[in-house]
Design an enzyme around this catalytic site. Sequence first.
Site, PDB file in Angstrom:
ATOM      1  N   ASP A   8     -11.288  13.688   2.407  1.00 52.25           N
ATOM      2  CA  ASP A   8     -10.192  14.590   2.720  1.00 52.25           C
ATOM      3  C   ASP A   8      -8.959  14.016   2.014  1.00 52.25           C
ATOM      4  OD1 ASP A   8      -8.612  16.544   4.087  1.00 52.25           O
ATOM      5  OD2 ASP A   8      -7.994  14.989   5.503  1.00 52.25           O
ATOM      6  N   LEU A   9      -7.919  14.799   1.874  1.00 44.70           N
ATOM      7  CA  LEU A   9      -6.719  14.321   1.165  1.00 44.70           C
ATOM      8  C   LEU A   9      -5.562  14.036   2.133  1.00 44.70           C
ATOM      9  CD1 LEU A   9      -4.928  13.939  -1.410  1.00 44.70           C
ATOM     10  CD2 LEU A   9      -4.591  16.401  -1.386  1.00 44.70           C
ATOM     11  N   ASP A  10      -5.078  15.115   2.748  1.00 47.86           N
ATOM     12  CA  ASP A  10      -3.872  15.009   3.580  1.00 47.86           C
ATOM     13  C   ASP A  10      -4.134  14.133   4.799  1.00 47.86           C
ATOM     14  OD1 ASP A  10      -2.328  16.902   2.005  1.00 47.86           O
ATOM     15  OD2 ASP A  10      -3.677  18.428   2.788  1.00 47.86           O
ATOM     16  N   THR A  16       0.692  13.146   3.337  1.00 53.22           N
ATOM     17  CA  THR A  16       1.115  14.544   3.297  1.00 53.22           C
ATOM     18  C   THR A  16       0.896  15.291   4.611  1.00 53.22           C
ATOM     19  OG1 THR A  16      -0.939  14.743   2.065  1.00 53.22           O
ATOM     20  CG2 THR A  16       1.118  15.155   0.858  1.00 53.22           C
ATOM     21  N   LYS A  44      -4.191  20.388  11.683  1.00 52.77           N
ATOM     22  CA  LYS A  44      -4.663  19.460  10.648  1.00 52.77           C
ATOM     23  C   LYS A  44      -6.022  19.880  10.114  1.00 52.77           C
ATOM     24  CE  LYS A  44      -2.248  15.222  11.972  1.00 52.77           C
ATOM     25  NZ  LYS A  44      -2.424  13.863  12.517  1.00 52.77           N
ATOM     26  N   SER A  51      -3.631  28.250   9.587  1.00 52.99           N
ATOM     27  CA  SER A  51      -2.577  27.524  10.307  1.00 52.99           C
ATOM     28  C   SER A  51      -1.490  28.498  10.758  1.00 52.99           C
ATOM     29  CB  SER A  51      -1.935  26.451   9.408  1.00 52.99           C
ATOM     30  OG  SER A  51      -2.882  25.489   9.024  1.00 52.99           O
ATOM     31  N   LYS A  77       6.452  28.608   3.611  1.00 55.57           N
ATOM     32  CA  LYS A  77       6.022  27.276   4.063  1.00 55.57           C
ATOM     33  C   LYS A  77       5.616  26.430   2.864  1.00 55.57           C
ATOM     34  CE  LYS A  77       2.899  24.075   5.282  1.00 55.57           C
ATOM     35  NZ  LYS A  77       1.797  23.492   4.515  1.00 55.57           N
ATOM     36  N   SER A 115     -10.827  18.772   0.258  1.00 56.49           N
ATOM     37  CA  SER A 115      -9.580  19.081   0.964  1.00 56.49           C
ATOM     38  C   SER A 115      -9.376  20.587   1.051  1.00 56.49           C
ATOM     39  CB  SER A 115      -8.389  18.472   0.203  1.00 56.49           C
ATOM     40  OG  SER A 115      -7.173  18.985   0.706  1.00 56.49           O
ATOM     41  N   ALA A 116      -8.813  21.024   2.181  1.00 57.53           N
ATOM     42  CA  ALA A 116      -8.492  22.445   2.356  1.00 57.53           C
ATOM     43  C   ALA A 116      -7.242  22.837   1.574  1.00 57.53           C
ATOM     44  CB  ALA A 116      -8.269  22.728   3.840  1.00 57.53           C
ATOM     45  N   LYS A 146     -12.617  24.516   7.211  1.00 57.52           N
ATOM     46  CA  LYS A 146     -12.903  23.587   8.306  1.00 57.52           C
ATOM     47  C   LYS A 146     -12.439  24.247   9.606  1.00 57.52           C
ATOM     48  CE  LYS A 146     -11.714  19.847   5.105  1.00 57.52           C
ATOM     49  NZ  LYS A 146     -10.793  18.763   4.724  1.00 57.52           N
ATOM     50  N   GLU A 170     -12.152  11.625   7.054  1.00 57.12           N
ATOM     51  CA  GLU A 170     -11.281  12.680   7.580  1.00 57.12           C
ATOM     52  C   GLU A 170     -10.302  12.152   8.619  1.00 57.12           C
ATOM     53  OE1 GLU A 170     -10.188  15.651   7.927  1.00 57.12           O
ATOM     54  OE2 GLU A 170     -11.361  16.808   6.515  1.00 57.12           O
ATOM     55  N   ASP A 171      -9.151  12.788   8.726  1.00 58.35           N
ATOM     56  CA  ASP A 171      -8.188  12.415   9.778  1.00 58.35           C
ATOM     57  C   ASP A 171      -8.006  13.529  10.805  1.00 58.35           C
ATOM     58  OD1 ASP A 171      -6.854  14.163   7.981  1.00 58.35           O
ATOM     59  OD2 ASP A 171      -4.954  13.554   8.892  1.00 58.35           O
TER      60      ASP A 171
HETATM   61  C1  BG6 Z   1      -5.188  20.533   4.790  1.00 56.65           C
HETATM   62  C2  BG6 Z   1      -4.070  20.072   5.683  1.00 56.65           C
HETATM   63  O1  BG6 Z   1      -5.689  19.448   4.060  1.00 56.65           O
HETATM   64  O2  BG6 Z   1      -4.715  21.514   3.879  1.00 56.65           O
HETATM   65  C3  BG6 Z   1      -3.419  21.239   6.386  1.00 56.65           C
HETATM   66  O3  BG6 Z   1      -4.588  19.160   6.642  1.00 56.65           O
HETATM   67  C4  BG6 Z   1      -2.975  22.276   5.355  1.00 56.65           C
HETATM   68  O4  BG6 Z   1      -2.321  20.790   7.124  1.00 56.65           O
HETATM   69  C5  BG6 Z   1      -4.166  22.678   4.501  1.00 56.65           C
HETATM   70  O5  BG6 Z   1      -2.438  23.421   5.999  1.00 56.65           O
HETATM   71  C6  BG6 Z   1      -3.817  23.695   3.408  1.00 56.65           C
HETATM   72  O6  BG6 Z   1      -2.942  23.103   2.496  1.00 56.65           O
HETATM   73  P1  BG6 Z   1      -2.133  23.890   1.394  1.00 56.65           P
HETATM   74  O7  BG6 Z   1      -1.513  22.791   0.562  1.00 56.65           O
HETATM   75  O8  BG6 Z   1      -3.128  24.695   0.611  1.00 56.65           O
HETATM   76  O9  BG6 Z   1      -1.148  24.746   2.075  1.00 56.65           O
HETATM   77 MG    MG Z   2      -6.444  15.618   6.600  1.00 58.76          MG
END
Ligand code: BG6
Ligand code: MG
Length: 221
Positions: A8-10, A16, A44, A51, A77, A115-116, A146, A170-171
Amino acid sequence: MFKGVLFDLDGVITDTAEYHYKAWKKLADDLGITIDRKFNESLKGVSREDSLRLILEYGEMTDQITDAQFQALATEKNDNYVVMIEEFSEADVFPGILPLLKALKQHKIKIALASASKNGPILLEKMHISDYFDAIVNPASVPNGKPAPDIFIAAAESINVPVTDCIGIEDSKAGIAAIKASGVLPIGVGQAADLGSDIALVDATDKLTFDYLTTVWASKQ
Ligand code: BG6
Ligand code: MG
């Protein structure tokens, strides 16, 4: 021995997760919806659109927002978030992650990003770590976000490694659920209260050493 690691990234590779929270909090405040860190745990790992849906449901505003307004809010956002990550660099890679990426390369373990975030590729570039990744899954290419397993299954496929030979890191609660459902072995970065006490957990990324991953893998056999 495991043959692939799906990151996962964030909140795993860099901080982030905090900026996503700040950007969502500002958007929610402007809408008159109060969100806190506890509620944020449910955001998350969840896609941008999902979200926003969760926030609007939480504020009981779903019916008041048109499709066009919804798109405008998601864009707003992201625009705020993109400003926050503008200055990201190598210095923003979490402790322990670069040594882990290097050790995985040395041991010829494949590495994929699951990552999402649609900002994933940009962030890896800014932090100068793109070259470590054998594959980056485009989150828009998988049908379900996810906690569905799709992105981890796609990540394993993208490096040609069976899910049963992969570790996923993952976090988020949604992300751990996704890893579990995919058949990948999870390692969580965070607290048992958020991620559960039935998986391997580290409280900080500097504990994510190659030896640690090897030990977790061995204990599953
Ligand atoms: C996930 C984050 O990795 O990516 C979420 O944990 C975030 O918080 C999601 O909403 C989507 O990210 P982005 O950058 O496409 O808006
Ligand atoms: Mg994450």
